[in-house]
Design a protein around this motif. Sequence first.
Motif, PDB file in Angstrom:
ATOM      1  N   ASN A 111       4.894   7.646  -2.895  1.00 61.50           N
ATOM      2  CA  ASN A 111       3.594   7.980  -3.474  1.00 61.50           C
ATOM      3  C   ASN A 111       3.732   9.362  -4.095  1.00 61.50           C
ATOM      4  O   ASN A 111       3.525  10.375  -3.448  1.00 61.50           O
ATOM      5  N   SER A 112       4.129   9.374  -5.362  1.00 59.87           N
ATOM      6  CA  SER A 112       4.517  10.652  -5.962  1.00 59.87           C
ATOM      7  C   SER A 112       3.362  11.629  -6.004  1.00 59.87           C
ATOM      8  O   SER A 112       3.546  12.831  -5.929  1.00 59.87           O
ATOM      9  N   GLY A 113       2.151  11.117  -6.115  1.00 61.04           N
ATOM     10  CA  GLY A 113       0.992  12.011  -6.156  1.00 61.04           C
ATOM     11  C   GLY A 113       0.881  12.836  -4.895  1.00 61.04           C
ATOM     12  O   GLY A 113       0.508  14.007  -4.939  1.00 61.04           O
ATOM     13  N   LEU A 162       3.358  13.746  -3.067  1.00 56.45           N
ATOM     14  CA  LEU A 162       4.514  14.618  -2.843  1.00 56.45           C
ATOM     15  C   LEU A 162       4.685  15.680  -3.908  1.00 56.45           C
ATOM     16  O   LEU A 162       5.221  16.744  -3.656  1.00 56.45           O
ATOM     17  N   ALA A 163       4.222  15.378  -5.125  1.00 58.78           N
ATOM     18  CA  ALA A 163       4.582  16.255  -6.230  1.00 58.78           C
ATOM     19  C   ALA A 163       3.777  17.537  -6.263  1.00 58.78           C
ATOM     20  O   ALA A 163       4.177  18.484  -6.921  1.00 58.78           O
ATOM     21  N   GLY A 164       2.645  17.547  -5.584  1.00 58.66           N
ATOM     22  CA  GLY A 164       1.713  18.665  -5.732  1.00 58.66           C
ATOM     23  C   GLY A 164       2.273  20.023  -5.373  1.00 58.66           C
ATOM     24  O   GLY A 164       1.616  21.028  -5.533  1.00 58.66           O
ATOM     25  N   GLY A 165       3.502  20.092  -4.921  1.00 53.78           N
ATOM     26  CA  GLY A 165       4.065  21.368  -4.469  1.00 53.78           C
ATOM     27  C   GLY A 165       3.934  22.457  -5.505  1.00 53.78           C
ATOM     28  O   GLY A 165       3.820  22.193  -6.695  1.00 53.78           O
ATOM     29  N   GLY A 166       3.920  23.691  -5.055  1.00 57.55           N
ATOM     30  CA  GLY A 166       3.831  24.801  -5.985  1.00 57.55           C
ATOM     31  C   GLY A 166       2.422  25.045  -6.484  1.00 57.55           C
ATOM     32  O   GLY A 166       2.181  25.952  -7.238  1.00 57.55           O
ATOM     33  N   GLY A 167       1.492  24.250  -6.015  1.00 55.08           N
ATOM     34  CA  GLY A 167       0.085  24.467  -6.356  1.00 55.08           C
ATOM     35  C   GLY A 167      -0.129  24.594  -7.843  1.00 55.08           C
ATOM     36  O   GLY A 167      -0.760  25.521  -8.319  1.00 55.08           O
ATOM     37  N   GLN A 168       0.428  23.656  -8.628  1.00 54.08           N
ATOM     38  CA  GLN A 168       0.378  23.808 -10.073  1.00 54.08           C
ATOM     39  C   GLN A 168      -1.052  23.791 -10.580  1.00 54.08           C
ATOM     40  O   GLN A 168      -1.344  24.330 -11.630  1.00 54.08           O
ATOM     41  N   SER A 169      -1.932  23.131  -9.888  1.00 54.84           N
ATOM     42  CA  SER A 169      -3.308  23.172 -10.346  1.00 54.84           C
ATOM     43  C   SER A 169      -4.199  22.684  -9.227  1.00 54.84           C
ATOM     44  O   SER A 169      -3.762  22.116  -8.247  1.00 54.84           O
ATOM     45  N   THR A 222      -0.729   8.776   2.098  1.00 50.85           N
ATOM     46  CA  THR A 222       0.529   8.957   2.801  1.00 50.85           C
ATOM     47  C   THR A 222       1.655   9.136   1.788  1.00 50.85           C
ATOM     48  O   THR A 222       1.537   8.698   0.653  1.00 50.85           O
ATOM     49  N   PRO A 223       2.737   9.773   2.233  1.00 44.97           N
ATOM     50  CA  PRO A 223       3.831  10.021   1.281  1.00 44.97           C
ATOM     51  C   PRO A 223       4.497   8.739   0.779  1.00 44.97           C
ATOM     52  O   PRO A 223       5.017   8.714  -0.312  1.00 44.97           O
ATOM     53  N   THR A 224       4.511   7.719   1.584  1.00 45.71           N
ATOM     54  CA  THR A 224       5.104   6.467   1.106  1.00 45.71           C
ATOM     55  C   THR A 224       4.129   5.320   1.331  1.00 45.71           C
ATOM     56  O   THR A 224       3.276   5.370   2.207  1.00 45.71           O
ATOM     57  N   VAL A 225       4.272   4.315   0.511  1.00 48.68           N
ATOM     58  CA  VAL A 225       3.427   3.129   0.586  1.00 48.68           C
ATOM     59  C   VAL A 225       4.354   1.936   0.732  1.00 48.68           C
ATOM     60  O   VAL A 225       5.452   1.939   0.179  1.00 48.68           O
ATOM     61  N   ILE A 239      10.711  12.465  -8.336  1.00 50.29           N
ATOM     62  CA  ILE A 239       9.408  12.293  -7.695  1.00 50.29           C
ATOM     63  C   ILE A 239       8.441  13.368  -8.191  1.00 50.29           C
ATOM     64  O   ILE A 239       7.283  13.095  -8.506  1.00 50.29           O
ATOM     65  N   LYS A 240       8.951  14.590  -8.291  1.00 56.10           N
ATOM     66  CA  LYS A 240       8.122  15.673  -8.827  1.00 56.10           C
ATOM     67  C   LYS A 240       7.667  15.351 -10.240  1.00 56.10           C
ATOM     68  O   LYS A 240       6.492  15.502 -10.585  1.00 56.10           O
ATOM     69  N   LEU A 241       8.610  14.914 -11.070  1.00 57.80           N
ATOM     70  CA  LEU A 241       8.284  14.652 -12.473  1.00 57.80           C
ATOM     71  C   LEU A 241       7.257  13.532 -12.604  1.00 57.80           C
ATOM     72  O   LEU A 241       6.330  13.621 -13.400  1.00 57.80           O
ATOM     73  N   ILE A 242       7.437  12.500 -11.791  1.00 55.29           N
ATOM     74  CA  ILE A 242       6.472  11.393 -11.863  1.00 55.29           C
ATOM     75  C   ILE A 242       5.089  11.899 -11.493  1.00 55.29           C
ATOM     76  O   ILE A 242       4.088  11.590 -12.140  1.00 55.29           O
ATOM     77  N   GLY A 243       5.060  12.722 -10.443  1.00 58.34           N
ATOM     78  CA  GLY A 243       3.773  13.264 -10.022  1.00 58.34           C
ATOM     79  C   GLY A 243       3.119  14.071 -11.126  1.00 58.34           C
ATOM     80  O   GLY A 243       1.910  13.986 -11.355  1.00 58.34           O
TER      81      GLY A 243
END
Lengths: 405, 527, 369
Positions: A54-56, A58-65, A74-77, B344-348
């Motif tokens: 579930n990339s949404g 996991l990707a949020g790192g770094g607080g881009q927005s 959950t991280p995986t589905v 995974i980051k890029l997809i997000g």
Amino acid sequence: MSKILHWLCIASILFLLTGCWNYRELDDWSVVTAMGVDKGEKGKRYRVSYQVVNSGSLAGGGGQSGRGTGTRGTPTVTYSSTGDNLYETIVNTNLKAPRKLFFAHQRLLLIGESVAREGIEHLLDRLERDEHGRLNIIVMVVRDGQAESLINFLSPLERISAYSLSETLKVAEQFTGMNWVTDLSEVINDLSSKGKEPLVSGVKLIGDQQMGDQQTNIQESRLSARTELNGVAMFKKGKLVRWLEGERARGVAFILNRLQGTLLTLGCDGSEKETVGIYLNRFTTKRSIRVRKNKPVIRIDVNSEGSIGEMDCPLNLEDPRQIERLQQKSNQKIKKDIREAIKTAQKSKSDIFGFGELLHQQDPQTWRSLKKDWPRHFAKARIEIKVHTFIRLTGMRINTYPNPR
Amino acid sequence: MRFFHRSKRGRQASEMERSGDIPLNDDLESNIKQLKKELGYSPDLVVRSFDLGKNSDFRVAVVYMEGIVDEKVLNQWVMKTLMIDSGEFDQKISKEEALELIKKSALSVGNVESHRSWNQMIDALLNGQAIVLGEGWSEAISGDTTGGETKPITEPQSQTVVRGPKDSFTETLQTNLGLIRRRLKTPNLWVENTNCGKISRTKVSMVYIKGLANEELLNTVRKRLEKIEIDGILESGYIEEFIQDKAWTPFPTVFSTERPDIVSGNLLEGRVAILVDNTPFALVVPTTFFQFFQSVEDYYQRFDIATFTRLIRYFSYLVSLVTPAIYIALTSFHPEMIPTPLLIKLIGQRKEIPFPALVEALAMEFSFEVIREAGVRAPRVLSGAVTIVGAIVLGETVVRAGLATPSMVIVVAITAIASFASASFPISISARLIRFLLMLLGAFFGLFGILLAMILLIAHMNTLYSFGTPYLAPFAPLIVNDQKDTLIRVPIWALYRRPKSIHPVQDTKVPEGKRHLTKRRKGRRPR
Amino acid sequence: MESAKITPMQWFCLIFLFELGSSIVVGLGLEAKQDAWIAILLAMIGGLILYGVFGSLHRHYPDLTLTGYIRCILGNILGWPLGLVYIVYFIYIGSRVLRDISTLLTTAWLDRTPLVVIHMMLILSMAYILYHGPKVLAKTNQIYFYVYVFSLLLSIALIVASGLIRLDFLLPVGEDWGLILSTAYPMVYTFPFGETIVFTMMLPYLKNPRSGLKIGWLAIIISGLFISLLSAIDISVTGAHIASRSPFPLMSTMTKVNIKDFIQRVDMLTIMILVIGGFFKIVIFYFAAVLGTADLFRIKDRGRLLLPIGIIFVFLAMMISSSLSEHLKQGLEIVPRYLHLPLQTGIPLLLLGVSWIKRRMGRSQHPRP
């Protein structure tokens, strides 16, 4: 110059004709990290579960927005489907998942024990045939349970549980020597070779089975559901025949020269309570096989080196003879492990060590005559084992602290 | 000096244009009248007529163009000598004698010439020379008083160095030649002049070292310079487009520089420099693709560091060429090649972007080009504002608004920075155009398309020649000797051969017998 | 300025890329299982001898291409149609390689892109190069020789560094010499070594024929060693079982590269090796076909032939076979025996014999220079 223009025209027409056939946006893919194969229901052969990132979440790192703050899930589905072969389940999954499954990043293949017992011979074809397929997918067998429960599992330290499992296995390979990594190409090679049978590490979900896929599970410091590596599955003709446990598995690892590190626990003189722990971290195993009077003779030479990791009895290690005695004891212990491992394999007539393959390599002529009935020949093979252990170091202390009582 | 060695040729071409070359009149008044008429009664034409010597009624006139003559020289060495110091004219002498005298001794400036033809005289006048006309002479005498206001020598603007000389060419041809001659004090430094441009009559000098530059090359350059047919040359770029081998290419095949040390170094290798009046940029031919990556500082720094920085320059050119294309290809064709965590980051990140990756990339690259152009063209006062708006719009707001992914901004930024790193501006511009083509191919065919485009690009570069030198020499064809100074630079003492790709007459710098001396000396400590 | 000559170094690069081109991609000699590398080395010896045959033919007719001296030796009536056969042969083999490359591209990466588009892209790019003549071809080939060798060495280094090499997969050495020999001859011998016959069309462009011919031998030896090494690597990484079942063993090998989870997924190298190698192999067949046609039909302007022949390539490669299996079957069984052997070995030997006899009889119009 007009000719160049001519060419340019053709090229540009070609461009206009192109429809970006293979162009796909990144967010059209679902990245599959693990795949679990179980026995199917309702007449279908398999039920396969796919762990999808579930990339949404996991990707949020770094607080881009700040957007998309709500629940990230959950991280995986997991998506599960049934089908008569793997590809059918993949296609069927797209009835449920919004995006196309993408297998290039698959790390793990979990096989349910029931499927493994029925046979995995041609199960792996799809994985090999896929254009994005990787040969270094790690294969594991789920012991006493459904692969799906492990696919669903949420792990605390690594957010994707497939990674958590594969990392656990790698660490175990380095430190315990009782489990090791087997990848897809290895399993396929073993399955397709007459002289070797595959060995695959086992994993088990323990604790509260129902809790594994709950987000709350990873919010506790003591997980109610956990994974644990447990035994090594021994195959014969593509079917799981039995499990090798702990030290027996280590014996196999000794023979296969796959050990990277392991701990030998030896009893001290006289007392069973007090022990010495010897950590071995350097190994070489030489194997040879020859056939004498139609009976294979297998010779195994093991050299290992290590150091004392713990000692809770007052041995005088300043005395080299003591070290020598410990080395002798280690030799005995390793020999025992190896012998038992081979006996187990011989009992079930499954050449997991590839001695047949070794014979093929060393003496192709003889192999040709024994090939047909190799499991039987293997079962009655004579074994010669030589072990040399060297304890080089004693750690940061030499003797243990004295006990005045 | 051989400045006007070849100037006749240029003149001959123009003779047909003007109403035929007519000889000078021997009547002073009518000469002056005619001259004024020809120049359209231009106010900067100064005519000063006076009687020569004491008690003389022998009238002469000094004519010059204001602004392009050196007033000091004119006053001191022309006017004063003629008007005051002309003691020898006390006696009455014939007009012919006076002419000889002025030619021989009275004019104490350099480069005194006499002209019988009207056009010659006007050329000289417009070149900033002072013309002396006399009553009854059918001849005009010109003295070199060229000068006028010029810009002083300044630091180079486009090719800066940390270590190395800080002078650069100016807009004056003479000064520029002087800068080169000061570095190469050899009688073999030869200069050939021609005039280009029917109207502008711009002086163009071809500079080379006799005995080093290949004769065939010299002839080619001469021939191509002669062929130029245009009304005016305002910058060396005009010349460049006329003399280059192939027009339909994004790659420059003529090297241009504003640094006299680069020109001198190239002359020493047997190349030819072309200097154009009113241009602070000199052209150097022949050149190769790799020359554009050789900063002059490579030779002033230690060789190991020079090699390293040079490799970085090549690398950054490649980066600026292919990064966006590879990004598009990887994300939309080959996600299997991206490491899993990154994927995974890029997809997000991509999830909430409304545009396809190609559109996103094209838009971002395009807007960066716009900002760059605005930064260059905008008046100095405004460029700060441009940068701020650009940075905020591109870097912050677009991402925050969810119109582009942060990774795309990074890609654009890397591309931009990398494109600034190449040593020479013309080559980094070439990458700009090709980049867009590569991006399109990457979006249509993935890495296959990019690879194919790269093969075509190299093939195209292989069709290029710069004055007979293959553009990709010394790699295709392979010249082992020249490898010492292409991707890497070996120590100066090991560079004892001139680049073979340009076929210098003498290809060794140090005679065979003495080469070991230079090497051995390096090993010892200086005493 | 443009004297269409190829330097010996460029000749080396041309042969090297040509030999490796598609052969390391499709996995050569894997019928011999773990002994594939021996089969390749054995076949290379035959390739060297054959190249010697081409070389001595060239020495007798230094200014003529294959289609040219065929007519000299066998006369116009026999030679002309035979020359035509060779042109068709070059086009056919070139299209087969084209099909190899496009098939692999579509299976591995561009599964939805029509074959015809990939063919057209490749052929158009080649036509651009050939339009500018052999010199541009040689120079471009030379540049990509560096890139190619670099990617190969990098791939090998990565494979070794990942600890993937298991030398025991290569055991036992020389298990079945019969199998090895039957793999080497005619299979590996004809493809890729025998295919050097296409260079007889380009020999007149060689700048320095004496050293050029020698360097050709060197190129065949080195490329043979490389092919052998790479097939040994393929086998020792994935095992002969997987390698022989894969239509594209190098790709399977490369997917296993993983150095500490940091350097992995280096498929980009595979794609480079595939496309560069294939490209410069096809382009040589294409060029040979154009040269031969220009020679046989006395056409001065080669540029005009590029498009028609290119279009033949594009569509022949499409229609050559309907499936990968058919394509492989043809390539492994039919073509080597009935096409490669007579055309690569038979006729050149015949030509050499006839020209020898002719010279012996003193009736040769082209005495030895």
